[in-house]
Write a protein that holds these residues in place. Sequence first.
Motif, PDB file in Angstrom:
ATOM      1  N   MET A  38       0.821  -1.214   0.000  1.00 55.62           N
ATOM      2  CA  MET A  38       0.000   0.000   0.000  1.00 55.62           C
ATOM      3  C   MET A  38       0.855   1.263   0.000  1.00 55.62           C
ATOM      4  O   MET A  38       1.721   1.422   0.858  1.00 55.62           O
ATOM      5  N   GLY A  39       0.578   2.167  -0.942  1.00 49.00           N
ATOM      6  CA  GLY A  39       1.215   3.483  -0.960  1.00 49.00           C
ATOM      7  C   GLY A  39       2.727   3.400  -0.809  1.00 49.00           C
ATOM      8  O   GLY A  39       3.404   2.696  -1.550  1.00 49.00           O
ATOM      9  N   LYS A  40       3.239   4.117   0.173  1.00 47.71           N
ATOM     10  CA  LYS A  40       4.694   4.184   0.371  1.00 47.71           C
ATOM     11  C   LYS A  40       5.161   3.196   1.450  1.00 47.71           C
ATOM     12  O   LYS A  40       6.201   3.394   2.097  1.00 47.71           O
ATOM     13  N   THR A  41       4.395   2.128   1.646  1.00 48.96           N
ATOM     14  CA  THR A  41       4.711   1.178   2.725  1.00 48.96           C
ATOM     15  C   THR A  41       6.154   0.673   2.667  1.00 48.96           C
ATOM     16  O   THR A  41       6.835   0.611   3.689  1.00 48.96           O
ATOM     17  N   THR A  42       6.624   0.314   1.482  1.00 46.33           N
ATOM     18  CA  THR A  42       7.980  -0.252   1.385  1.00 46.33           C
ATOM     19  C   THR A  42       9.026   0.764   1.841  1.00 46.33           C
ATOM     20  O   THR A  42       9.959   0.428   2.576  1.00 46.33           O
ATOM     21  N   ASP A  43       8.833   2.028   1.420  1.00 47.64           N
ATOM     22  CA  ASP A  43       9.751   3.086   1.880  1.00 47.64           C
ATOM     23  C   ASP A  43       9.702   3.227   3.399  1.00 47.64           C
ATOM     24  O   ASP A  43      10.734   3.388   4.054  1.00 47.64           O
ATOM     25  N   THR A  44       8.482   3.193   3.958  1.00 48.45           N
ATOM     26  CA  THR A  44       8.322   3.357   5.402  1.00 48.45           C
ATOM     27  C   THR A  44       9.003   2.215   6.149  1.00 48.45           C
ATOM     28  O   THR A  44       9.680   2.439   7.156  1.00 48.45           O
ATOM     29  N   LEU A  45       8.837   0.989   5.639  1.00 45.26           N
ATOM     30  CA  LEU A  45       9.473  -0.156   6.303  1.00 45.26           C
ATOM     31  C   LEU A  45      11.001  -0.044   6.228  1.00 45.26           C
ATOM     32  O   LEU A  45      11.708  -0.334   7.196  1.00 45.26           O
ATOM     33  N   LEU A  46      11.502   0.410   5.086  1.00 44.74           N
ATOM     34  CA  LEU A  46      12.958   0.574   4.943  1.00 44.74           C
ATOM     35  C   LEU A  46      13.478   1.620   5.921  1.00 44.74           C
ATOM     36  O   LEU A  46      14.532   1.441   6.550  1.00 44.74           O
ATOM     37  N   GLU A  47      12.718   2.704   6.044  1.00 44.40           N
ATOM     38  CA  GLU A  47      13.106   3.783   6.938  1.00 44.40           C
ATOM     39  C   GLU A  47      13.113   3.282   8.392  1.00 44.40           C
ATOM     40  O   GLU A  47      14.039   3.543   9.159  1.00 44.40           O
ATOM     41  N   LEU A  48      12.086   2.517   8.725  1.00 40.36           N
ATOM     42  CA  LEU A  48      11.985   1.955  10.070  1.00 40.36           C
ATOM     43  C   LEU A  48      13.192   1.055  10.357  1.00 40.36           C
ATOM     44  O   LEU A  48      13.828   1.147  11.416  1.00 40.36           O
ATOM     45  N   ALA A  49      13.529   0.219   9.386  1.00 44.69           N
ATOM     46  CA  ALA A  49      14.678  -0.673   9.567  1.00 44.69           C
ATOM     47  C   ALA A  49      15.945   0.141   9.810  1.00 44.69           C
ATOM     48  O   ALA A  49      16.749  -0.185  10.685  1.00 44.69           O
ATOM     49  N   SER A  50      16.102   1.232   9.040  1.00 43.70           N
ATOM     50  CA  SER A  50      17.353   1.987   9.175  1.00 43.70           C
ATOM     51  C   SER A  50      17.391   2.733  10.501  1.00 43.70           C
ATOM     52  O   SER A  50      18.460   3.072  10.990  1.00 43.70           O
ATOM     53  N   GLN A  51      16.213   3.006  11.086  1.00 43.83           N
ATOM     54  CA  GLN A  51      16.217   3.637  12.411  1.00 43.83           C
ATOM     55  C   GLN A  51      16.630   2.651  13.496  1.00 43.83           C
ATOM     56  O   GLN A  51      17.195   3.026  14.506  1.00 43.83           O
ATOM     57  N   VAL A  52      16.343   1.371  13.247  1.00 41.41           N
ATOM     58  CA  VAL A  52      16.710   0.351  14.236  1.00 41.41           C
ATOM     59  C   VAL A  52      18.163  -0.081  14.051  1.00 41.41           C
ATOM     60  O   VAL A  52      18.887  -0.291  15.017  1.00 41.41           O
ATOM     61  N   SER A  53      18.562  -0.194  12.789  1.00 40.60           N
ATOM     62  CA  SER A  53      19.884  -0.756  12.517  1.00 40.60           C
ATOM     63  C   SER A  53      20.515  -0.034  11.329  1.00 40.60           C
ATOM     64  O   SER A  53      19.876   0.096  10.287  1.00 40.60           O
ATOM     65  N   PRO A  54      21.761   0.437  11.471  1.00 43.10           N
ATOM     66  CA  PRO A  54      22.372   1.187  10.367  1.00 43.10           C
ATOM     67  C   PRO A  54      22.552   0.337   9.103  1.00 43.10           C
ATOM     68  O   PRO A  54      22.462   0.850   7.988  1.00 43.10           O
ATOM     69  N   HIS A  55      22.829  -0.946   9.268  1.00 40.40           N
ATOM     70  CA  HIS A  55      22.944  -1.840   8.103  1.00 40.40           C
ATOM     71  C   HIS A  55      22.071  -3.057   8.350  1.00 40.40           C
ATOM     72  O   HIS A  55      22.565  -4.090   8.799  1.00 40.40           O
ATOM     73  N   PRO A  56      20.787  -2.945   8.053  1.00 39.64           N
ATOM     74  CA  PRO A  56      19.872  -4.037   8.413  1.00 39.64           C
ATOM     75  C   PRO A  56      20.326  -5.373   7.837  1.00 39.64           C
ATOM     76  O   PRO A  56      20.762  -5.446   6.687  1.00 39.64           O
ATOM     77  N   TYR A  57      20.218  -6.395   8.641  1.00 40.85           N
ATOM     78  CA  TYR A  57      20.612  -7.734   8.238  1.00 40.85           C
ATOM     79  C   TYR A  57      19.722  -8.176   7.068  1.00 40.85           C
ATOM     80  O   TYR A  57      18.487  -8.165   7.191  1.00 40.85           O
ATOM     81  N   PRO A  58      20.315  -8.522   5.921  1.00 35.85           N
ATOM     82  CA  PRO A  58      19.506  -8.702   4.699  1.00 35.85           C
ATOM     83  C   PRO A  58      18.375  -9.724   4.824  1.00 35.85           C
ATOM     84  O   PRO A  58      17.277  -9.492   4.322  1.00 35.85           O
ATOM     85  N   ARG A  59      18.621 -10.839   5.512  1.00 33.23           N
ATOM     86  CA  ARG A  59      17.543 -11.833   5.626  1.00 33.23           C
ATOM     87  C   ARG A  59      16.333 -11.238   6.348  1.00 33.23           C
ATOM     88  O   ARG A  59      15.189 -11.437   5.960  1.00 33.23           O
ATOM     89  N   GLU A  60      16.613 -10.491   7.398  1.00 34.40           N
ATOM     90  CA  GLU A  60      15.522  -9.921   8.180  1.00 34.40           C
ATOM     91  C   GLU A  60      14.857  -8.767   7.435  1.00 34.40           C
ATOM     92  O   GLU A  60      13.656  -8.525   7.575  1.00 34.40           O
ATOM     93  N   LEU A  61      15.644  -8.059   6.627  1.00 37.00           N
ATOM     94  CA  LEU A  61      15.060  -6.994   5.811  1.00 37.00           C
ATOM     95  C   LEU A  61      14.023  -7.601   4.863  1.00 37.00           C
ATOM     96  O   LEU A  61      12.933  -7.050   4.675  1.00 37.00           O
ATOM     97  N   ASP A  62      14.327  -8.750   4.297  1.00 36.36           N
ATOM     98  CA  ASP A  62      13.357  -9.407   3.410  1.00 36.36           C
ATOM     99  C   ASP A  62      12.128  -9.890   4.178  1.00 36.36           C
ATOM    100  O   ASP A  62      11.003  -9.803   3.672  1.00 36.36           O
TER     101      ASP A  62
END
Length: 417
Positions: free
Chosen positions: A51-75
Amino acid sequence: MEAAPEPALETVVMKFGGSSVADPDKIRHVARRLVEARERGVRVVGTISAMGKTTDTLLELASQVSPHPYPRELDMLLSTGERVSCALVAMAVHDLGQEAVSFTGSQAGILTDSVHTRAKIRQITPVRILEALDAGKIVLVAGFQGFSRDTMDITTLGRGAGDLTAVALAATLGAACEVYSDVSGVFSADPRIVPGARKLETVSYEEMLEMAASGARVLALRAVELARGHDVPIHARSTFSEEHGTWVQDVAGMEEPIISAVTHSEDEVLFTLLGVPDVPGTAAAIFEAVAEAHVSVDTILQNAVHGAAELSFSVPREDVEATRSALAKAQESIGAIEIEEVEDLGKVSLIGAGMRSHPGVAAEMFRTLADEGINLRLISTSPIKITCLVGSDEVARAVRALHTRFLGNEADSVPQV
Ligand code: ASP
Ligand code: MG
């Protein structure tokens, strides 16, 4: 992809982008379009973006938690976006009196390699999709994701890869492919910059590839590549109107216009490498490192004088960091080189299959830009595309001037080249 089975009824894959399902009303609207298609008697597979900009929002959230999000968990995280929208659309379909079932990429049998965040589809085993279609259901498949049998993990296919899911499903199911978004097709230029831009009725795969690579955002490049490879015509059209959009298909044999479109992109960064050793293997080492970092390089130029080469290439701004680290890595094998970066650049391109047989288009393009006082930083060509790098603040003016010169301002006055 395996050869398609011969279905009794025609199947259509209908892909809806994120802006088409941005809120509950739009989700219900998409459900109505799916139901209408089903009621016309075709078998319907919907593939829906987050929905809408959800993917961007999730990416942003991940980067707030972790500077280099672990790729498996990012998926694991990113794949939820499409799961949400598919489930919601399925609910809305039920309310309209049709049966629907939503599947994640792995339930749908979309098998990929195990490269997280940029996986490639290897194969689709559409067992559950076919069972559900046979039972008369509308099937919703979460786009942009799959499953790796090697690691037994969920993967995502890269930004914008909802289109890729749609084309891959259409190829596998022998289905028609309709890509719905908030624009009504492919235009001769961005209508926000050129109000008189025309909607194109048909575009060849080849032209669409060049357009997608040079800034047109209607269809993702990898989806067009797959469509060409499997000869899947794509109908790119609007979610919010009934009008026909643009057919992207094989147009061999048809009379091709000399110029079809002017495309552009802003936010390009030009890297120039100076003092590159002029010996075999240096360009290979540099671009291997850049490719390993998954940077999409578009325009490359090399020139050698007196034993040293100068090499320039442009990358989208979002790839600058990755490019810098790739170049640092390349220098470990080829030795130190001098690197210059020029920011605030943009690209304008003329696209047209017909220019292959019409020399002189490049000169006309350069003259048109010169008359506007626009300086060209880099020029590159393919048989059906000419691209110039210009200042990013000059992009809009360049697009308008080129559209006026080659495609006219009005829908019915196309000047001859
Ligand atoms: N949701 C994904 C993205 O925004 C895939 C897509 O929309 O095509 O990149
Ligand atoms: Mg999206």
